[in-house]
Design an enzyme around this catalytic site. Structure first.
Site, PDB file in Angstrom:
ATOM      1  CG  ASP A   1     -77.442  15.649  37.767  1.00  0.00           C
ATOM      2  OD1 ASP A   1     -77.600  16.512  38.669  1.00  0.00           O
ATOM      3  OD2 ASP A   1     -78.374  15.304  37.021  1.00  0.00           O
TER       4      ASP A   1
HETATM    5  C1  BGC Z   1     -80.716  17.490  38.435  1.00  0.00           C
HETATM    6  C2  BGC Z   1     -79.916  18.586  37.783  1.00  0.00           C
HETATM    7  C3  BGC Z   1     -79.817  19.755  38.721  1.00  0.00           C
HETATM    8  C4  BGC Z   1     -79.190  19.289  40.026  1.00  0.00           C
HETATM    9  C5  BGC Z   1     -79.038  20.376  41.069  1.00  0.00           C
HETATM   10  C6  BGC Z   1     -80.188  17.140  39.814  1.00  0.00           C
HETATM   11  O1  BGC Z   1     -81.033  16.258  40.461  1.00  0.00           O
HETATM   12  O2  BGC Z   1     -80.717  16.340  37.612  1.00  0.00           O
HETATM   13  O3  BGC Z   1     -80.514  18.970  36.579  1.00  0.00           O
HETATM   14  O4  BGC Z   1     -79.097  20.781  38.134  1.00  0.00           O
HETATM   15  O5  BGC Z   1     -80.015  18.289  40.592  1.00  0.00           O
HETATM   16  O6  BGC Z   1     -80.258  20.777  41.556  1.00  0.00           O
END
Ligand code: BGC
Length: 758
Positions: free
Chosen positions: A272
């Site tokens: 993530d």
């Molecule tokens: C989120 C993810 C997301 C990623 C990219 C993160 O903060 O938890 O679900 O895909 O950001 O935007």
């Protein structure tokens, strides 16, 4: 001479057509194996790998922009482009900023939130969803869709529940598989997230989960396993939190032992954004690609710091100094190459589609099939087509909901509001709108604006008085409220603080109920809310964030153009503490002794969180404790009625390797066509371990014309009877009697059959 020119031109044309026509016509002999589309994928992967330098391999393993990583430019291997996910294709942002890039060609179709999809209980709609969002991703030249999310609904306070598929591992597993397959038919990888135990937003980088293996395997892992083993997901995203003291983006237990070991996952583990904290663990503990580290906007740090990523220069230095070898690097590069050959360099050369009429039709259908009719006394719904005056009250009738909520926020090409949908569906009626309350007047997220001006100068009392005055004279009042995508509601990064409706909505609803008995309450949310007025309101509809076609989907159900068939994918409790999560140790965790430097040199205490409720999540808890919910899991009414016949089992004894089929005739006993979700729960009354009262192990949605009967059946095997034995680290079904309960919801069981496992 002229002839020769013509001949040369013809040759050129032939050559050009060879280049552009794809696989079978390419002169395979002259191509390096990795470019030869006729060769097996693994051969292409190994060939590419053998040509790469260590530096090129390391470059594959970390981002080089907010959403992309380098390919191998020297070899013509393209970059990997990711996109959020999971409800539409995110608008383009700047290279290393969250701010908008300002494109004019990136306004997408916004699809319903995954809670709505789950509430449809229709795996074929999940396949449609995956297919159309995959087409949008491919058209926008994205290789990885960051979704779907299948974290289990553990507490109604979790800010991201709207992006997930409810409280039941079987339901989310059944829905995620066709979604993943649909996406991937477009040469786009589904990146299933957030693996695992990421069931809250509070301090999401800092909490460490303690959970017993049985709950982990029975409740929190099955949907991920289904996505990997049945759906064949090509990517998975590690979550921000910790498990067993290790961050989940580089977690030996979750990634190496379970995902890659037990499940045989051959895809890519993507961190993530900002979820990586340590080079050594990132090398050894199962991570393949690092994204979002130190980038401004999400965490602290400098811009364009990609060389400083844990898997960039620090990794190379460790290899150069001999501190680590290249076995892990080859394995990461191999997986990333496999991803590239499955997506961008897939021989199928899919091109996708964007904002096509079919996509809007899919969004509208998924939305209307997901809406849940919670209550309908006196047949108030559907609203009669000759109604003269409809008063619509509530901010959510007009508020654009595709903007907001965190990373799933979208720049939608269009969004039909509930009020617009109602006006369109009842052209003969006078439709009056009253605000009723002020929630969030803002309409901007991450540089995308709804363009709406929702500022309001009236006091709360005046807003209620105006709504009541209008409601008194109406043939029908439709209140449309609930939550929204603002921080602290259904949004990423924070959790809700209470179960109750915000912004004083209960008072508005009470006042309307007193003013006009023909009141329909439409709750738009991705979470359960308290309904202290439930007995005073004749009709209640659970709506969701439905995207571009939100107003059409809702109006289809209110008008009866679509007969509602959605069923709740999670339990609505009466009060928050009726549910299983009751203490700070369970949620959001309490500071322990472990302190770590996170995003800076400052030591931050890690919150210790104990999932001490174990397997008793959702209806498993409510049934065990005999606590009556407000609305049970699986509940949802229709404008028609369904009569269930006697369930039957194909044979009363199941052998260990065998199956049995349980079937039940279901008749549409009302006067309009409709669909019923027939649910099959398994109970194990005599067992050496404590088991839930019953557990969902099958369901089927059946469409019936009035008077029609169809036999609905599911086939069960031993896995439907099993529990996870932590001591043996295996699924176990103990011989003996099992009951299969067949019903219209978890609380509305219409019949049952026994079977014996030998
Ligand atoms: C989120 C993810 C997301 C990623 C990219 C993160 O903060 O938890 O679900 O895909 O950001 O935007």
């Amino acid at each position: 001479m002229k002839k020769r020119i013509l001949f040369a031109a013809a040759l050129c044309l032939a050559a050009l057509s060879l280049i552009s026509c794809g696989k079978s016509k390419k002169p395979a002999g002259n191509l390096p194996a990795y470019l030869d589309e006729n060769r097996p994928l693994e051969e292409r992967v190994e060939d590419a790998l053998s040509r790469m330098t260590v530096e090129e391999k390391v470059a594959l393993t970390h981002a080089h922009s907010k959403f992309s990583s380098a390919g191998v430019p020297r070899l013509g291997i393209p970059e990997v482009w990711c996109t959020d996910g999971p409800h539409g294709i995110r608008a383009e942002v700047l290279w290393d900023e969250w701010e908008q890039a300002g494109w004019t060609s990136d306004s997408c179709t916004a699809f319903p939130a995954l809670t709505a999809l789950a509430a449809s209980w229709d795996p074929e709609l999940a396949r449609l969803y995956g297919t159309v969002i995959g087409e949008e991703a491919r058209y926008r030249k994205k290789d990885v869709l960051l979704g779907p999310g299948v974290n289990i609904y553990r507490t109604p306070l979790c800010g991201r529940n709207f992006e997930y598929m409810g409280e039941d591992p079987y339901l989310s597993g059944q829905m995620v598989v066709p979604y993943v397959q649909g996406v991937q038919t477009n040469n786009v990888a589904a990146c299933v997230k957030h693996y695992a135990l990421n069931n809250q937003e509070t301090d999401r980088f800092f909490y460490n989960v303690t959970i017993d293996d049985r709950a982990l395997y029975e409740i929190y892992l099955p949907a991920f396993r289904a996505a990997v083993q049945e759906g064949g997901a090509w990517a998975i995203m590690g979550s921000y939190n910790l498990y067993k003291g290790q961050w989940n983006c580089h977690n030996q237990y979750l990634l190496n032992d379970i995902l890659k070991g037990e499940w045989g996952f051959d895809g890519v583990v993507i961190s993530d954004w900002g979820g990586v904290h340590d080079t050594d663990q990132a090398i050894t503990n199962g991570l393949d690609m690092e994204f979002g580290t130190w980038t401004n906007g999400l965490t602290m740090g400098k811009t364009n710091a990609y060389d400083n990523y844990f898997l960039a220069e620090p990794y190379l230095e460790k290899i150069r100094s001999g501190a680590v070898g290249t076995t892990e690097l080859d394995e990461k590069a191999r997986r990333i190459l496999r991803l590239i050959f499955r997506t961008n360099m897939n021989p199928e050369h899919k091109t996708g589609k964007f904002t096509s009429p079919e996509h809007y039709a899919a969004a509208r259908k998924i939305g209307s099939e997901g809406i849940v009719l919670l209550k309908n006394e006196g047949g108030l719904l559907p609203i009669r087509s000759d109604v003269k005056k409809i008063v619509v009250v509530g901010e959510n009738a007009v508020k654009m909901m595709t903007v907001g909520g965190g990373s799933s926020s979208l720049k939608a090409q269009h969004e039909i509001s509930p009020l617009d949908g109602i006006r369109e569906a009842f052209p003969q009626a006078e439709v009056v709108f009253e605000r009723g309350y002020v929630g969030d007047a803002g309409g901007e997220y991450n540089g995308v604006s709804t363009g709406q001006d929702l500022r309001e100068s009236r006091s709360a009392a005046k807003l209620i008085a105006d709504a009541v005055a209008a409601a008194q004279a109406a043939d029908c009042v439709i209140y449309i409220g609930g939550l929204n995508k603002s921080e602290g509601q259904d949004a990423e990064g924070a959790d809700r603080t209470a179960l109750g409706l915000p912004y004083g909505q209960d008072a508005v609803i009470e006042a309307l109920a007193a003013a006009n008995p023909k009141l329909v309450v439409v709750n738009i949310s991705g979470n359960a809310v308290a309904m202290p007025w439930v007995d005073k309101v004749p009709a209640i509809v659970q709506d969701w964030y439905l995207g571009s076609e939100a107003g059409h989907s809702l109006a289809d159900v209110l008008s009866g153009a679509v007969n509602p068939s959605g069923k709740l994918p999670f339990t609505f409790p009466v009060a928050l503490l009726d549910g299983p999560v009751r203490t700070p140790e369970q949620f959001p965790g309490v500071p322990g002794d472990d302190r770590r430097p996170i995003f800076s040199d400052v030591l931050v205490p890690i919150l210790e969180e104990n999932y001490s409720e174990g397997i008793y999540v959702g209806y498993r808890w409510f049934e065990k404790q005999q606590i009556a919910p407000l609305f049970p899991f699986g509940h949802g009414l229709s404008y028609t009625t369904f009569a269930y016949g006697e369930p039957k089992v194909s044979k009363s004894t199941m052998t260990a390797g065998g199956t049995v089929t349980v079937s039940v005739p279901v008749t549409n006993s009302g006067s309009v066509a409709g669909a019923e979700v027939v649910q099959f729960y398994v109970a194990d009354p005599e067992c050496s371990v404590d088991r839930p009262v019953k557990e969902l192990k099958g369901f089927s949605k059946v469409f019936l014309a009035p008077g029609d009967t169809k036999t609905v059946s599911v086939t069960l095997d031993k896995s439907a009877l099993s529990f996870f034995d932590a001591g043996k680290h295996a699924w176990v079904a103990e011989p003996g009697r099992f009951e299969v309960l067949v019903g219209s919801s978890s609380a509305d069981i219409r019949g049952q059959v026994s079977l014996e496992l030998r």
